[in-house]
Design an enzyme around this catalytic site. Structure first.
Site, PDB file in Angstrom:
ATOM      1  N   ALA A 136      83.823-102.114 -68.684  1.00  0.00           N
ATOM      2  CA  ALA A 136      84.647-101.819 -67.508  1.00  0.00           C
ATOM      3  C   ALA A 136      84.066-102.432 -66.238  1.00  0.00           C
ATOM      4  O   ALA A 136      82.976-103.009 -66.252  1.00  0.00           O
ATOM      5  CB  ALA A 136      84.801-100.317 -67.366  1.00  0.00           C
ATOM      6  N   HIS A 137      84.776-102.258 -65.129  1.00  0.00           N
ATOM      7  CA  HIS A 137      84.365-102.892 -63.876  1.00  0.00           C
ATOM      8  C   HIS A 137      83.039-102.340 -63.349  1.00  0.00           C
ATOM      9  O   HIS A 137      82.749-101.173 -63.492  1.00  0.00           O
ATOM     10  CB  HIS A 137      85.453-102.819 -62.807  1.00  0.00           C
ATOM     11  CG  HIS A 137      86.006-101.468 -62.506  1.00  0.00           C
ATOM     12  ND1 HIS A 137      87.054-101.308 -61.644  1.00  0.00           N
ATOM     13  CD2 HIS A 137      85.712-100.242 -62.969  1.00  0.00           C
ATOM     14  CE1 HIS A 137      87.356-100.024 -61.572  1.00  0.00           C
ATOM     15  NE2 HIS A 137      86.572 -99.364 -62.361  1.00  0.00           N
ATOM     16  N   ASN A 138      82.250-103.242 -62.801  1.00  0.00           N
ATOM     17  CA  ASN A 138      80.980-102.930 -62.126  1.00  0.00           C
ATOM     18  C   ASN A 138      79.858-102.566 -63.094  1.00  0.00           C
ATOM     19  O   ASN A 138      78.768-102.190 -62.646  1.00  0.00           O
ATOM     20  CB  ASN A 138      81.138-101.782 -61.119  1.00  0.00           C
ATOM     21  CG  ASN A 138      82.310-101.984 -60.197  1.00  0.00           C
ATOM     22  OD1 ASN A 138      82.626-103.109 -59.820  1.00  0.00           O
ATOM     23  ND2 ASN A 138      82.980-100.916 -59.842  1.00  0.00           N
TER      24      ASN A 138
END
Lengths: 345, 345, 345
Positions: C238-240
């Site tokens: 997922a993001h980050n």
């Protein structure tokens, strides 16, 4: 479009009503509209009968034909009759013809008769495609891929070099066949070193593989998907796995490396099966089961770590009773103290 | 690039500092550099304030503006103000214009105004695409697909025949819409026979679907994804599922066939929901929950088999106490023996 | 094809048998045929020795060379010698040369030396590709993507705008890099509002990512996959997220937003790791583990909710003993009643 009479002919049904009643499509009893054929199989669905919009219906032979605005087709097994009409008269034809000019087909590739190749498809050197197969747009094969007769390879599929597919195989969009397995050794510094994956994937006849599923090639030899195997969407099959005939893997199931599944195994959704295991024939894994050991005995299995379903249900019932057990232990401790006091006085 | 003054105008903020301070991009407070706008929402992040590299910051109205090298934008709700600037001024435009010469568009297909079609895109007969929609490279539609206005269809997407998409829909790369559901009957020999999947998928407005997710077409009618539904990556939605408005499914979640999810349901990652269930509105499933029964009551649910979260937490605490319970049972047994001996003497 | 002598030269082996024995390929001992090189590492495989079809075999130095129809290569570590020959002499070359005329390469894109671009590949403006890299058919890059030297980007891969890849990276078919993260806020009516995802993905050298895996771009900054990370098929990042060096994620694992994994972490299949957590170096998660809290201590972890493996095994043993505990509680209650009656008489 067919008529009630044609549906009756195919299924041996007895008609009560209008033999010329048109059947435009098929629907479940609670969703059917005029012009649609439905069926009434088991009693839980009887409640939908009086209000169903269907105009033709498969029913059992002893059915009370109380409505007069519907055409009845009486048969032994309404569900099977319904599915027979679905399969025989309403199977989609997935139109695709000829070899599109934008397809890139190497001169050394052999393409069978009545086989259709869509737009931007890539078929490099050494590939052999059988007869009556359709390969849809933007699908890419690697070198020396073999595909049999009567296959449906949908769009955006990737089949890597050297994989061998039999006849009547369906690959849904986004499927990847023959990707490298997850194999590494560590060097002296502990860094992972990739092991070349030089095997392939062999898929036998009548296999269907769902959207975006991935089947890794064997590390040295073959990953094998046997005849009649059905694989749902987003399923992972790792390198060297062998899946027995007619086994079905539901969505998001994963089978780790070198595991052998028997025939007629059913894995419900999100099952995980660890590596280097052997699962015998006729095993059912319920959803989300985590299989960490070989299963030598047919039956229904559940849970993580996996257990026989009945045993798992017993344990689950005990877990749900834990608050009560805790109370009973507490009560016993109080009681003991009480008795002890009595005895010591 | 905007200035602090522009950010203040959009959000009604009061500026303390340099109104012409440039804002090149936005960043979280612990990662921000000069030229970047950040915000300070809740107190756990206050520790980053003194060292943050940001040069413009949204803060609450009563904030102690101790640093003089930063421009303050005081608002009621710093997080919301920050996101407002992000949405209004920094939304990417995903450049794509016109219809690329390499796109294969059937003459019967209708393409709206200001709609852009990328390279190698396949749009066969009967398709209708609305206005201001972008379809990126190598995406393949089937016959008679309908797509509304203002949609973003990214690269390598597959939408199969007859599926209907509304307006303002985003499909990320690798998404598959309208693949066949996993439906078979058995013949007399027990071999699986494929049931043709003749329904479609209907996706309402404002839906977003993440990379490599798969939505199967209805077996006979439609799989329906209602307005505002958000689906993360690698999610499986099986045939005949209906997903209610504004429901969110996190990554690797799977919903099995014919299940109906209500509105504002939230499934965290890797949730599995079995087939033919009904889940009411405002239900939250925590990560990895296995939903094996219908959920008629809003609330937070956990575990496999699924339980109300509070009940599950109680049971989990009991399970963790099992070694102690076992000791206490053992101690009781010893004590009883002791008392018994006393009594019998 | 090589000979036994060449395999001996590479690995420092002592030959007993025919130095000119041909080696066409490599195989495990139980599957090997004439013309194939195998190895005998650990004793469980010794049972296959007498019947193995292999004609060349790596064995330990003290091995009893009882068969005379096989050529022996004696080494310290047969497995490592076998893999050395596999890597040095049998690595596939994935033939692809030049830039295919059907590739769409923007004039502003920079393509390095000896880099090959397949059919229908899309490389838009601002992209920079290094030397000796291969990008296979129908793969699509976004604007300003950077790819280093010696990479293998297989077919049907999607890399979205602005993502940066280092050297010697392998992306398998269907991989998506840089899709939007799953980020929303709610408006006053509770409708989800998409937060633009304006970060990117940075992938360092020597990373391999399996078929149909998805790596979301950072919401504001970068999702970072560090040097030597190995990611299997159908994995969600997922993001980050930040993944530390040499960490390995097996198939169908998911890592939720903003989580940081250390170095040399191993996640077995179908592991889920919740958002905003920190996992230290040298942690092993067994299959299907659900990680709902940060892990500050190296070790092996299991279960959902996650526990140290040893603790989890103890609890699991207690759960399996619950039927016995229940019986013992019942027996205690009966006994107590009995004693009570005795005392009260």
């Amino acid at each position: 479009m067919i008529t009630a009479k044609e549906a009756a002919l195919i299924t041996g049904a007895v008609i009560t009503g209008n033999p010329d009643e048109p059947i435009n499509t098929l629907a479940n009893i609670e969703e059917a509209s005029p012009g649609e054929l439905t069926f009434l199989g088991s009693s839980p669905y009887e409640k939908y009968f009086t209000s169903s919009g269907a105009t033709v219906i498969f029913v059992k032979k002893d059915f009370n034909k109380s409505r007069t605005d519907i055409t009845y087709l009486e048969v032994e097994d309404p569900a099977r009759a319904f599915y027979t009409v679905l399969i025989r008269c309403f199977s989609p034809d997935y139109p695709l013809e000829g070899i599109h000019v934008s397809a890139h087909i190497d001169p050394s590739a052999k393409i069978g008769e009545h086989t259709a190749i869509g737009m931007n498809v890539v078929i490099p050197r050494g590939c052999r495609i059988g007869n009556n197969t359709k390969i849809f747009h933007n699908t890419v094969l690697g070198e020396n891929v073999v595909i049999g007769d009567g296959c449906l390879i949908f769009q955006n599929v990737s089949i890597r070099e050297g994989c061998i597919l039999g006849n009547n195989i369906i690959l849904h969009p986004g499927v990847v066949i023959g990707s490298d397995g997850f194999g590494y050794i560590r060097d002296e510094q502990g860094n992972p070193i990739k092991l070349p994956q030089i095997g392939n994937v062999i898929i036998e006849d009548d296999v269907e593989i769902g959207a975006n599923s991935a089947i890794d090639r064997g590390a040295l030899k073959s990953t094998i998907i046997k005849r009649g195997v059905k694989i749902d969407n987003l399923v992972q099959v790792a390198h060297n796995v062998i899946i027995g005939e007619n086994t079905a893997l539901s969505a998001q199931t994963g089978v780790a490396g070198s595991t052998k599944l028997g025939r007629n195994v059913i894995a419900a959704g999100q099952v995980g099966i660890a590596d280097h295991l052997t699962v015998t024939d006729n095993v059912i894994f319920t959803a989300k089961t985590g299989v960490s050991k070989s299963i030598p005995k047919p039956g229904i299995y559940f849970g993580h770590p996996v257990k026989e379903q009945k045993k798992a249900q017993v344990l689950e019932a005990h877990v749900r009773t834990l608050p009560e057990y805790a109370e009973r232990i507490k009560a016993l401790e109080a009681k003991i103290k009480e008795l002890e006091a009595k005895i010591n006085n």
